[in-house]
Design a protein around this motif. Structure first.
Motif, PDB file in Angstrom:
ATOM      1  N   LEU A 129       0.829  -1.206   0.000  1.00 36.58           N
ATOM      2  CA  LEU A 129       0.000   0.000   0.000  1.00 36.58           C
ATOM      3  C   LEU A 129       0.863   1.256   0.000  1.00 36.58           C
ATOM      4  O   LEU A 129       0.532   2.245  -0.674  1.00 36.58           O
ATOM      5  CB  LEU A 129      -0.931  -0.006   1.218  1.00 36.58           C
ATOM      6  N   GLU A 130       1.969   1.233   0.753  1.00 40.16           N
ATOM      7  CA  GLU A 130       2.876   2.376   0.736  1.00 40.16           C
ATOM      8  C   GLU A 130       3.455   2.589  -0.667  1.00 40.16           C
ATOM      9  O   GLU A 130       3.564   3.724  -1.149  1.00 40.16           O
ATOM     10  CB  GLU A 130       4.006   2.153   1.741  1.00 40.16           C
ATOM     11  N   GLU A 131       3.836   1.484  -1.332  1.00 38.67           N
ATOM     12  CA  GLU A 131       4.376   1.597  -2.686  1.00 38.67           C
ATOM     13  C   GLU A 131       3.318   2.118  -3.655  1.00 38.67           C
ATOM     14  O   GLU A 131       3.613   2.953  -4.520  1.00 38.67           O
ATOM     15  CB  GLU A 131       4.894   0.233  -3.143  1.00 38.67           C
ATOM     16  N   LYS A 139       0.697   3.965  -2.922  1.00 38.09           N
ATOM     17  CA  LYS A 139       0.439   5.375  -2.623  1.00 38.09           C
ATOM     18  C   LYS A 139       1.479   6.272  -3.291  1.00 38.09           C
ATOM     19  O   LYS A 139       1.144   7.302  -3.887  1.00 38.09           O
ATOM     20  CB  LYS A 139       0.449   5.585  -1.108  1.00 38.09           C
ATOM     21  N   ALA A 140       2.764   5.877  -3.194  1.00 42.53           N
ATOM     22  CA  ALA A 140       3.825   6.651  -3.836  1.00 42.53           C
ATOM     23  C   ALA A 140       3.687   6.611  -5.354  1.00 42.53           C
ATOM     24  O   ALA A 140       3.902   7.632  -6.039  1.00 42.53           O
ATOM     25  CB  ALA A 140       5.184   6.112  -3.408  1.00 42.53           C
ATOM     26  N   ILE A 195       0.905   6.227  -7.140  1.00 41.30           N
ATOM     27  CA  ILE A 195      -0.227   7.075  -7.524  1.00 41.30           C
ATOM     28  C   ILE A 195       0.166   8.557  -7.457  1.00 41.30           C
ATOM     29  O   ILE A 195      -0.179   9.346  -8.336  1.00 41.30           O
ATOM     30  CB  ILE A 195      -1.433   6.782  -6.617  1.00 41.30           C
ATOM     31  N   GLN A 196       0.916   8.918  -6.425  1.00 43.44           N
ATOM     32  CA  GLN A 196       1.369  10.301  -6.298  1.00 43.44           C
ATOM     33  C   GLN A 196       2.275  10.694  -7.462  1.00 43.44           C
ATOM     34  O   GLN A 196       2.184  11.799  -8.004  1.00 43.44           O
ATOM     35  CB  GLN A 196       2.105  10.473  -4.967  1.00 43.44           C
ATOM     36  N   ASN A 226      10.825   8.381   3.384  1.00 44.81           N
ATOM     37  CA  ASN A 226       9.907   7.470   2.691  1.00 44.81           C
ATOM     38  C   ASN A 226      10.640   6.854   1.497  1.00 44.81           C
ATOM     39  O   ASN A 226      10.710   7.456   0.423  1.00 44.81           O
ATOM     40  CB  ASN A 226       8.660   8.222   2.224  1.00 44.81           C
ATOM     41  N   ARG A 265      -4.896   2.503  -8.744  1.00 42.00           N
ATOM     42  CA  ARG A 265      -5.997   2.756  -7.798  1.00 42.00           C
ATOM     43  C   ARG A 265      -6.812   1.486  -7.555  1.00 42.00           C
ATOM     44  O   ARG A 265      -7.242   1.226  -6.425  1.00 42.00           O
ATOM     45  CB  ARG A 265      -6.882   3.873  -8.331  1.00 42.00           C
ATOM     46  N   GLN A 311      -4.854  -0.633  -5.338  1.00 40.31           N
ATOM     47  CA  GLN A 311      -4.903  -0.080  -3.979  1.00 40.31           C
ATOM     48  C   GLN A 311      -6.185  -0.502  -3.269  1.00 40.31           C
ATOM     49  O   GLN A 311      -6.155  -0.895  -2.091  1.00 40.31           O
ATOM     50  CB  GLN A 311      -4.805   1.446  -4.043  1.00 40.31           C
ATOM     51  N   GLU A 312      -7.312  -0.439  -3.963  1.00 37.57           N
ATOM     52  CA  GLU A 312      -8.589  -0.836  -3.355  1.00 37.57           C
ATOM     53  C   GLU A 312      -8.585  -2.325  -2.999  1.00 37.57           C
ATOM     54  O   GLU A 312      -9.019  -2.718  -1.912  1.00 37.57           O
ATOM     55  CB  GLU A 312      -9.733  -0.520  -4.306  1.00 37.57           C
ATOM     56  N   GLN A 370      -6.271  -2.944  -0.086  1.00 37.22           N
ATOM     57  CA  GLN A 370      -6.881  -2.451   1.150  1.00 37.22           C
ATOM     58  C   GLN A 370      -7.936  -3.426   1.652  1.00 37.22           C
ATOM     59  O   GLN A 370      -8.043  -3.664   2.872  1.00 37.22           O
ATOM     60  CB  GLN A 370      -7.500  -1.075   0.902  1.00 37.22           C
TER      61      GLN A 370
END
Length: 417
Positions: A162-164, A166-167, A169-170, A191, A318, A321-322, A325
Motif C-alpha cells: 500500500l505504501e508503494e 500510494k507513492a 499514484i502520487q 519514505n 488505484r 490499492q482498493e 486495502q
C-alpha cells in the motif's frame, strides 16, 4: 362404511398430532446432539445437555439448551460462531437417540472436550477434568497458529504494498500535472517508496525533455532549410526577371536586324532553365512542409499516447490499492481474532479456576462449591470456569483458610434457579 370413514379420520388426526408434536420437540437434560460445521470439520462433536439444561461448545461458550427446539438452538449457536468465520458457517445439528446410562457425569466449561462420561467409583473432580481432556488452555489450534503466522506476513506485505502504491499514484498524478517533485527532501528521505518514485519521475521527465529538445531542434532545422530554399527561389526569380528583360532587348534588336535570332533562342533557354529551378525549389519547400507537419503530428500523437498510458497506469494502481486495502482489512480482522484469543489466554493466566458441581438432591437442583479432590456422584454436572484472583488481604483482615479447605466466600450449597 361410515365407521371406516370415522376411523380413517381419527387416524389422520392422530398422525397430524404426532407430527406436530415431533416438530415442536423441546430439548431436555440428557439429550445428546451431533454437531457438524462444514468449514471446520474438527469442531464437529457430540454434546450432551447437562442436568441444569446448559451445554458447551468451543468458541461459542455456554448456551441454555433445555426447552429449545433444534432450530432455535441451531440459530443461537450459529449467531455465536459467526464472528469467527469469514462466511456464514454451514452448521447442522441432529438429535441422537440416547442409550440409557445409569452412571454418567457431565463436564462442561473450560475443558478440552465437554460432554458426558461414565462415572467410576471414587471419582473426583480432578478425574472428571482428566477424562474431559484437561483444562482448556488455548482457543487456537495448531493449524490456526501456523495460519496466524501466514496472515501476519500477509498483513506486513499488504501494508508495504500500500505504501508503494500510494507513492506510485502520487508520481502518476504528478506526471499528469507536469509537476517536478513529489515532496520535500525530508519527506523523500523518510519514505523510501516515495524516493524511488521520485527517481523514476526524474528519469521519465528527462526522457520527455530530451524528446522535446529533439523536436525543437528538428523544427529549427526544417525552418532553416525552408528559409534557405525560399532565398534560393527569390534569387532565381530575380535572375528570371533579368533574363526576361534581356530577352526583350534581344527581341527588339532582332526585329531591327541588329542581332541574330539564335541569340533570342539561347536567352529563352536560359529563362526556361531558371524557371525549372524555381519549380524544383518550390517542390522541395512543399516536401519539407509536409515532413514538418508529419513530424509535429507524430510528436503530438506520442504526447497523447503517453498521457493515455499514464491514465491507464493510474487507474490500475488505484484498483490495486482498493483490492489490497480490502485484503488488508480481511487479514487485519483475522489477526484481531487471533489477538483476542491470545489476550483471553493471557487473562486466563492471571485468573484461577473455579469448580462447581450441579447435583440433583431430592428432586431439587443444587450448585455446590468444589475442589479437585471433591468426590463426584452419578448424574453430577461438573463446571469449570475462571474467576479473578482476590486481592491480597489487608492488615487486621480475617485469617485465610487452609489450602485444603474449600472456599468459604459463599455458601457450599445454593439453589440454582
Amino acid at each position: 362404511m361410515r365407521g371406516r370413514t370415522s376411523l380413517a379420520g381419527l387416524f389422520l388426526c392422530l398422525s397430524f398430532i404426532g407430527a406436530a408434536a415431533q416438530t415442536t420437540y423441546r430439548l431436555q437434560p440428557g439429550d445428546t446432539l451431533q454437531v457438524w460445521i462444514a468449514q471446520e470439520p474438527e469442531l464437529g462433536r457430540e454434546i450432551v445437555i447437562a442436568p441444569d439444561g446448559w451445554l458447551s461448545f468451543p468458541l461459542a461458550g455456554h448456551l441454555k439448551g433445555a426447552d429449545l427446539s433444534l432450530s432455535e438452538l441451531e440459530a443461537q449457536l450459529l449467531d455465536r460462531l459467526k464472528p469467527y468465520f469469514k462466511d456464514v458457517p454451514n452448521l447442522t445439528i441432529m438429535l441422537r437417540p440416547n442409550a440409557q446410562h445409569q452412571s454418567l457425569i457431565y463436564v462442561t466449561g473450560e475443558v478440552v472436550t465437554p460432554g458426558e462420561y461414565p462415572h467410576r467409583p471414587d471419582m473426583t473432580v480432578l478425574h472428571g477434568i482428566s477424562v474431559a481432556g484437561g483444562v482448556y488452555r488455548t482457543t487456537l489450534l495448531a493449524a490456526d497458529q501456523d495460519r496466524s503466522v501466514v496472515v501476519q506476513r500477509e498483513v506486513e506485505h499488504a501494508g508495504k504494498h500500500l505504501e508503494e502504491l500510494k507513492a506510485r499514484i502520487q508520481r502518476l498524478e504528478a506526471e499528469l500535472k507536469e509537476a517536478t517533485t513529489l515532496g520535500t527532501p525530508e519527506e523523500l528521505a523518510s519514505n523510501p517508496a516515495l524516493a524511488q518514485e521520485q527517481s523514476l519521475l526524474n528519469s521519465r521527465r528527462e526522457a520527455v525533455s530530451l524528446e522535446e529538445r529533439a523536436q525543437r531542434q528538428a523544427e529549427e532545422l526544417t525552418e532553416r532549410n525552408a528559409a534557405a530554399l525560399r532565398e534560393q527561389v527569390d534569387m532565381v526569380s530575380k535572375r528570371v526577371d533579368l533574363a526576361k528583360r534581356r530577352l526583350q532587348s534581344i527581341t527588339t534588336l532582332v526585329a531591327k536586324g541588329g542581332a541574330e535570332s539564335s541569340q533570342q533562342m539561347v536567352q529563352e533557354g536560359v529563362i526556361a532553365e531558371l524557371e525549372g529551378q524555381i519549380s524544383r525549389l518550390m517542390s522541395e519547400i512543399a516536401t519539407a512542409d509536409r515532413a514538418r507537419l508529419a513530424e509535429n503530428a507524430r510528436y503530438e500523437s506520442a504526447r497523447q499516447e503517453r498521457h493515455t498510458q499514464l491514465l491507464v497506469e493510474l487507474n490500475a494502481a488505484r484498483r490495486d490499492q482498493e483490492e489490497t486495502q480490502a485484503r488488508l482489512s480481511d487479514s487485519t480482522r483475522i489477526m484481531s481474532i487471533y489477538g483476542e484469543n491470545a489476550l483471553a489466554n493471557q487473562q486466563r493466566a492471571r485468573r484461577v479456576l473455579s469448580y462447581r458441581i450441579v447435583r440433583s438432591v431430592d428432586g431439587e437442583i443444587r450448585e455446590l462449591d468444589a475442589t479437585e479432590t471433591t468426590p463426584l456422584m452419578p448424574g453430577d454436572l461438573l463446571r469449570l470456569s475462571y474467576r479473578d484472583v482476590e486481592p491480597a488481604p489487608v492488615a487486621n483482615a480475617a485469617p485465610a483458610s487452609r489450602p485444603d479447605e474449600p472456599p468459604s466466600t459463599q455458601s457450599t450449597e445454593t439453589v440454582a434457579r
